[in-house]
Motif scaffolding. Structure first.
Motif, short mmCIF file in Angstrom:
data_model
loop_
_atom_site.label_atom_id
_atom_site.label_comp_id
_atom_site.label_asym_id
_atom_site.label_seq_id
_atom_site.Cartn_x
_atom_site.Cartn_y
_atom_site.Cartn_z
N HIS A 1 9.59 8.62 24.59
CA HIS A 1 8.99 8.49 23.08
C HIS A 1 7.82 9.60 22.91
O HIS A 1 6.87 9.62 23.79
N ASP B 1 10.50 2.36 16.64
CA ASP B 1 11.81 1.99 17.05
C ASP B 1 12.69 3.20 16.94
O ASP B 1 12.17 4.11 16.04
N TYR B 2 13.64 3.41 17.71
CA TYR B 2 14.70 4.56 17.64
C TYR B 2 15.29 4.42 16.06
O TYR B 2 15.61 3.37 15.47
N ASP C 1 19.17 9.20 16.66
CA ASP C 1 18.53 9.55 17.78
C ASP C 1 19.53 9.73 19.02
O ASP C 1 20.18 8.82 19.26
N ALA D 1 20.78 6.23 20.79
CA ALA D 1 19.56 5.52 21.57
C ALA D 1 20.24 3.95 21.62
O ALA D 1 19.44 3.28 22.38
N ASN E 1 17.20 0.58 26.86
CA ASN E 1 15.76 0.89 26.19
C ASN E 1 14.59 0.11 26.96
O ASN E 1 14.39 -1.03 27.19
N TRP F 1 13.96 5.61 26.39
CA TRP F 1 15.53 4.96 26.67
C TRP F 1 16.13 6.00 27.61
O TRP F 1 16.23 7.36 27.79
N ASP G 1 15.30 13.80 18.29
CA ASP G 1 14.56 13.03 18.06
C ASP G 1 14.04 12.85 16.59
O ASP G 1 13.36 13.87 16.07
N LYS H 1 12.44 10.76 14.67
CA LYS H 1 10.98 10.37 14.36
C LYS H 1 10.16 11.81 14.35
O LYS H 1 8.99 11.70 13.43
#
Length: 726
Positions: free
Chosen positions: A92, A97-98, A113, A135, A164, A169, A197, A199
């Motif tokens: 990460h 959270d994913y 993700d 993920a 995870n 993960w 990713d 995020k």
């Protein structure tokens, strides 16, 4: 004709000068035989993984492609006598959270993700396989062709696990050598690893890929270097039987309930490590996901992709010949309202340069439709030339057995004795993928020369980071026929130049923006202009991955046959009538990171006969990740025309619920209300994947009349399939 020859010569000349050494051959990952047993549990604790080489220091692809990724990813690979193993540690970069849609297989790439890798086991930068997961552990697998095209309908036998942790993960997978095809004795494969990713909105790859291309582009793979050539898959025979029971009731014809009890099987036989024989006896495709309906205001037939497993592996050898509206072979023509009795197909690589495909399918007699048994045969040959280009040939034959020339309906033959197509094409793909294109010719053959016709088409495309432009032209003669193909329009010349330019500002919010222009012209074979569609659009893409487009368009149509502008089967506009109008619209797609996502488009402006057309579409989605995803698609059209049509409006609404209890247990419910065809369709499909590639399906389908509300037909099918490696 001189123009066509010159254009083809330019293709060949371009291919000659665009050869180069493999771009990312300095990116090498060594793969060794596993020194210990590997358990697929998503845990990095085996000795084999501790000793494996690590691929890390990924490069950013988007939003920028000029630096290393800020999201750390580490990949290891190993093998034993039977399996290829992959382990990816996905760290990460931002707490939280994913982001995933659900545990649904073959998820939408841009809304999850994920970690995905792309293998080129022939090292031809053209064909390969893709595997990965999101993920939450939902699997992704696909077969690749033409350098980066992905068919996710392909499905095969492999296992994976995602675990995870608070800061990462881990994806771990085992892929049997029997599940893929590869060149015997080769000790270097093309390989690349992709990480998305959401995020950070960052997509990255181990071997760098320019941002204008998908991360799957095989021209930019690195090298997977084997300590010894991959083991021979050995006896590679898979038997996949099925047992099915079901019932169908047609309430409109009042014929009662028809019961269905069937057995059948598929078989996969590896003739070599890269050449496969597929057999099918009494196949059934009732579990295949239903097509998503669309509002049809077009004058020509719509295209829906093939989803049936038997036709997919190496399907590009047959289905990719030609263009999207000039296909001499379209497998969905086989088994259209008639049962398939059996089929056989040989496809794959003969050696580094040659690929072959040969398929034959046999359908049964259908007495009520007075259709005889028919045989469909298609043969394809492809040779790689230059860096990534190839020359292909195809032959398609549809033959009616026990042909009866007296079978007519309203004075017209119900079916033809035969229809054949033969063609050649040259596919250009430069080593860096900046230049792509195609040049092709086709000839059709039919009884008494009534369907003998000719096709020529070509295009050339250049795509850099900022500038993309393309030229395309087509000619289809009036008499050309492809009864096993998809050619919705005949008797025309077409040219289509297009171009776009992207600006990449130094902005914290906007990633890129720029204009796109495209103009398409059609003339009939007598040289009379029949169509022109010119579109000018402006695109904006934000760093959050949301997108917006504003467009305006001019349309001109001179009808070559009668046409009902509402497509409801009413009054038609006459042949030769001319129509032109202007329209404008918008499109927007929200960022995928939110649990609530939405997209919409609008269209307003002129239409046929001096009328107006207004259209609004909306797609809404909400997820309770990773177990439930709810979606709603709606399409509204209002058409204002003079008498006798006046004002017509209709809806197409499609709510959908995906419940993914685990990554092997799925329930999908899909409802479609189509006011244009006066139908409500309900389809519910339960799937339990109790072993890799082995399933239990329960499929329920209803069709209703909206007014007065009543059932048209109803069916329930229970199907069991099992994949057995001999």
């Amino acid at each position: 004709m001189r123009f066509r020859i010159c254009f083809t010569f330019l293709f060949l000349l371009a291919s000659h000068y665009l050869l180069a050494q493999k771009i990312n051959d300095s990116y090498r990952l060594n793969i060794k035989r596993a020194s210990s047993e590997i358990i697929i549990d998503g845990v990095l604790d085996e000795k084999a993984w501790m000793e494996a080489d690590v691929a890390t220091d990924f490069f950013m692809i988007t939003p920028m492609d000029t630096s290393f990724s800020q999201v750390k990813t580490e990949v290891r690979m190993a093998y034993d006598e039977e399996n290829l193993y992959v382990l990816a540690v996905n760290h990460h970069a931002v707490e939280g959270d994913y982001i995933v849609q659900s545990l649904r297989r073959d998820f939408s790439f841009g809304q999850n993700d994920n970690f995905i890798f792309f293998m080129d086991p022939f090292d031809d930068q053209t064909n390969g396989f893709s595997f990965g997961a999101n993920a939450a552990g939902a699997q992704w697998d696909g077969i690749m062709s033409n350098g980066n095209q992905m068919d996710l309908s392909w499905d095969n036998k492999w296992t994976s696990k995602v675990t995870n942790y608070e800061d990462k993960w881990i994806f771990e997978a085992s892929i049997p050598f029997k599940s893929i095809r590869y060149k015997k004795g080769i000790d270097e494969w093309g390989i690349n690893f992709s990480r998305l990713d959401l995020k950070t909105t960052e997509k990255s790859g181990w071997a760098p890929v320019p941002r204008q291309f998908p991360s799957s582009t095989l021209a930019y793979t690195g090298i997977l270097a084997w300590d010894n050539p991959p083991p021979n898959a050995g006896t590679n025979v898979s038997i996949i039987p099925y047992v099915l029971g079901g019932a169908t009731t047609d309430f409109e014809s009042e014929t009662g309930t028809q019961y269905k009890r069937e057995i059948g099987l598929d078989a996969k036989i590896g003739l070599t490590s890269s050449l496969n024989l597929d057999l099918t006896v009494n196949p059934d495709f009732s579990q295949v996901e239903v097509d998503r309906q669309v509002t049809n205001l077009d004058r020509f037939e719509l295209f829906f992709p093939e989803r049936r497993q038997f036709f997919l592996e190496n399907g590009d050898l047959f289905a990719n010949f030609g263009y999207e509206t000039i296909r001499p072979f379209f497998s969905r023509r086989i088994g259209l309202n008639v049962p398939i009795q059996f089929g056989a197909r040989v496809s794959g690589k003969i050696n580094k340069d040659w690929r072959i495909g040969a398929m034959t399918m046999q359908t049964a007699d259908v007495e009520e439709d007075a259709l005889p048994s028919q045989n469909f045969t298609v043969m394809s040959l492809q040779r790689q030339v230059g860096a990534r280009s190839n020359i292909g040939a195809i032959f398609v034959n549809k033959q009616s057995l026990r042909y009866n020339p007296d079978a007519v309906d309203e004075g017209m033959p119900v079916y033809s004795e035969f229809n054949r197509n033969a063609g050649l094409e040259y596919n250009l793909a430069s080593s860096n993928n900046l230049w792509t294109g195609k040049a092709m010719v086709l000839q059709s053959f039919a009884p008494d020369n009534t369907g003998n016709g000719f096709v020529h088409a070509a295009n050339l495309k250049y795509a850099s980071g900022n500038l993309t432009w393309e030229w395309r032209h087509e000619y289809v003669s009036e008499s050309y026929t492809a009864e096993v193909g998809f050619v919705p329009r005949r008797g025309y010349y077409k040219i289509n130049p297009s171009g776009s330019y992207l600006f990449f500002p130094k902005s914290e919010k906007i990633l890129s923006h720029g204009p796109t222009v495209s103009s398409t012209f059609f003339w009939n074979t007598e040289g009379v202009k029949t169509d022109n569609a010119t579109i000018l659009a402006y695109n904006i893409r934000w760093r959050s991955q949301s997108r917006f487009m504003l467009w305006t368009a001019y349309d001109f149509v001179k009808l070559q046959r009668p046409f009902d502008p509402t497509n409801l089967g009413g009054e038609t506009l006459p042949i030769g009538s001319e129509h032109e109008w202007f329209a404008w619209g918008t499109e927007y797609t929200s960022k995928p990171q939110s649990v609530f996502t939405y997209a919409f488009s609008t269209r307003m402006g002129g239409y046929f006969a001096g009328g107006k057309r207004y259209n609004v579409t909306a797609d809404l989605g909400y997820r309770f990740q990773p177990y439930v995803a709810i979606a709603m698609a709606a399409n509204y059209n209002q058409i204002e025309l003079p008498e006798p049509w006046n004002t017509t409006s209709f809806w197409l609404v499609g709510p959908r619920i995906d419940v993914t209890m685990t990554n092997t247990l799925f329930l999908t419910t899909f409802i479609q209300y189509n006011e244009q065809i006066d139908n409500i369709n309900l389809n519910a499909r339960f799937q339990w994947r109790f072993k890799p590639a082995s399933d239990l399906f329960l499929v329920y389908t209803d069709n209703y009349l909206p007014e007065p509300f009543g059932v048209k037909n109803r069916s329930l099918v229970l199907k069991f399939t099992y994949w057995w490696n001999v």
